[in-house]
Design an enzyme around this catalytic site. Sequence first.
Site, PDB file in Angstrom:
ATOM      1  N   HIS A  36       0.810  -1.221   0.000  1.00 14.90           N
ATOM      2  CA  HIS A  36       0.000   0.000   0.000  1.00 14.90           C
ATOM      3  C   HIS A  36       0.848   1.278   0.000  1.00 14.90           C
ATOM      4  CE1 HIS A  36       0.551   0.130   4.395  1.00 14.90           C
ATOM      5  NE2 HIS A  36       0.099   1.356   4.357  1.00 14.90           N
ATOM      6  N   LYS A  69       4.695   9.802  14.510  1.00 16.28           N
ATOM      7  CA  LYS A  69       4.426   9.168  13.220  1.00 16.28           C
ATOM      8  C   LYS A  69       5.092  10.021  12.150  1.00 16.28           C
ATOM      9  CE  LYS A  69       2.149   6.920   9.916  1.00 16.28           C
ATOM     10  NZ  LYS A  69       2.184   5.495   9.664  1.00 16.28           N
ATOM     11  N   HIS A  95       7.674  -2.405   2.175  1.00 16.35           N
ATOM     12  CA  HIS A  95       7.485  -0.961   2.003  1.00 16.35           C
ATOM     13  C   HIS A  95       8.799  -0.198   1.767  1.00 16.35           C
ATOM     14  CE1 HIS A  95       3.533  -1.945   3.227  1.00 16.35           C
ATOM     15  NE2 HIS A  95       3.704  -1.874   4.534  1.00 16.35           N
ATOM     16  N   ASP A 130       7.816  -6.887   8.422  1.00 14.19           N
ATOM     17  CA  ASP A 130       6.575  -6.124   8.311  1.00 14.19           C
ATOM     18  C   ASP A 130       6.754  -4.872   7.451  1.00 14.19           C
ATOM     19  OD1 ASP A 130       3.838  -5.586   9.077  1.00 14.19           O
ATOM     20  OD2 ASP A 130       4.577  -4.044  10.438  1.00 14.19           O
TER      21      ASP A 130
HETATM   22  C1  BG6 Z   1       1.472  -2.034   7.453  1.00 13.90           C
HETATM   23  C2  BG6 Z   1       2.135  -2.710   8.616  1.00 13.90           C
HETATM   24  O1  BG6 Z   1       1.816  -2.663   6.259  1.00 13.90           O
HETATM   25  O2  BG6 Z   1       1.871  -0.681   7.412  1.00 13.90           O
HETATM   26  C3  BG6 Z   1       1.798  -1.993   9.915  1.00 13.90           C
HETATM   27  O3  BG6 Z   1       1.722  -4.055   8.693  1.00 13.90           O
HETATM   28  C4  BG6 Z   1       2.109  -0.522   9.821  1.00 13.90           C
HETATM   29  O4  BG6 Z   1       2.489  -2.579  11.008  1.00 13.90           O
HETATM   30  C5  BG6 Z   1       1.504   0.083   8.562  1.00 13.90           C
HETATM   31  O5  BG6 Z   1       1.575   0.113  10.956  1.00 13.90           O
HETATM   32  C6  BG6 Z   1       1.955   1.513   8.356  1.00 13.90           C
HETATM   33  O6  BG6 Z   1       1.268   2.031   7.274  1.00 13.90           O
HETATM   34  P1  BG6 Z   1       0.814   3.523   7.226  1.00 13.90           P
HETATM   35  O7  BG6 Z   1       0.114   3.694   5.923  1.00 13.90           O
HETATM   36  O8  BG6 Z   1      -0.074   3.764   8.423  1.00 13.90           O
HETATM   37  O9  BG6 Z   1       2.068   4.350   7.336  1.00 13.90           O
END
Ligand code: BG6
Length: 460
Positions: A159, A316, A221, A216
């Site tokens: 994603h 974050k 990512h 993860d």
């Molecule tokens: C997910 C992970 O793919 O991405 C999670 O499994 C993580 O652990 C998340 O919190 C973070 O995604 P975003 O879009 O909130 O930055």
Amino acid sequence: MKNKGYAFFIFGGSGDLARKKIYPVLRKLYKERELSNLKGIYALARDENGLPDLIKEWEEDFSKLFKFIPFDVTSNQSYADMGKEIESLKGVELIFYLALPPTLFETTIRHLGSLLRRFSNPRKIIIEKPFGFNFLSADRLNNTLHKYFIEDEIYRIDHFLGKGAVQSIFSFRFSNSIFEGIWNKNFVDHVQISALEDIGVEGRAGYYDRIGALRDMVQNHLLQILSFLAMEPPCCLEPERIRDEKIKLLLSIREIRKKDVKNIAVRGRYKGYLQEEGVDPNSKTETFTALKLYIDNLRWQGVPFYLRTGKKLNRKLTEIVIVFKEIPGGFAKLLDCFPQPNVIAFQIAPKNVITLKIQLRPPAQRFISCPVESRLDFDMEEYYHEKIPEAYEMLIKDILEGDHSLFIRADETLQAWKIVEPILEAWEEDDHIPEYEPGSWGPKEAMELIEKDSRRWLIV
Ligand code: BG6
């Protein structure tokens, strides 16, 4: 084929991902009249788990398209029930979304694949991460998928590639000679990619405790961001040619030898993790990791790429920082000032901002005076007066269009496992996991990793 429409079958249809991401996106697109050919949304799950309350909030015409089917992914009867629904969808494209725990992928694909042999409908299958647990299991999963689906029908989701700022890297680099011209070892000192989270495991311990931060976040990512950031321009904009360049980049990442892991990778665990509900008290799972990679190609030879990610950190923040080399004999040095490097940063979360940090003489000062750090912030949503769509919205639109540019090809996922696997193996043999305070920036070992190279982690 297109005008017969399409239908979604959501495995894990009452799970978090379906309720929080998939249905809201489908509903939004439907309201915006982007899904005029939608023939149905079939939610497949053991129980409804709050779905009736969710549906109450929906518009009538949209909820009419929705059907819950009690479903056990291991039961033949469930697939037979699904088969009956498919019979009424002659010629309709079937889009299967595996929003499931990864342990259920294999069995679901096998059952589904066998069922689909009876049907000639066009089809697509969407598979969530994590794609496998290591190289071998990912290879097995690819083989299972390829037994029943061709690669063109498969959409492996990451994603992060649906995020606006990540997608902008591509045009930023390849449509602007002022940036692409300096995107190499001659100008770039190093690169940092950080995905910091303030939340902990948030009720996902059952999943997370088996997986950890490296699997993860990094295997997928962060390595995907790295590919976009460092790849060569593709010859043309066909999805396969874009993915060719990404795999080429992943293949150029210097192999990590197990004996070197302690020098290039660190892990950590936030204090209190072992007491979280659902976490094994003897868990060896990391909630933080930082590492240093090199890309052995003409463009990047010798430039370190530092990656870090973790939970329960100070804030974050998902950000890419490209740090440029100092100008030899630069003004700042001549004047005994404290020179700061030029920086280009892409903030991916919480906002979508591209920042340029430059050194400028304060305008009211004497002609020859110490330059100070000055910044240009380009907030994409503010500038375009437009809200950037949620990652899943972007990706679902691409799936409907049949565009694979932002999905992971089989070879990419395997290569990404090859990159991280020596680290996982080395950690398996070592019980020591440094702890860090919740709300901090991670374990001190992460600072040492970069500081021993006379650099430091940056927040732009
Ligand atoms: C997910 C992970 O793919 O991405 C999670 O499994 C993580 O652990 C998340 O919190 C973070 O995604 P975003 O879009 O909130 O930055």
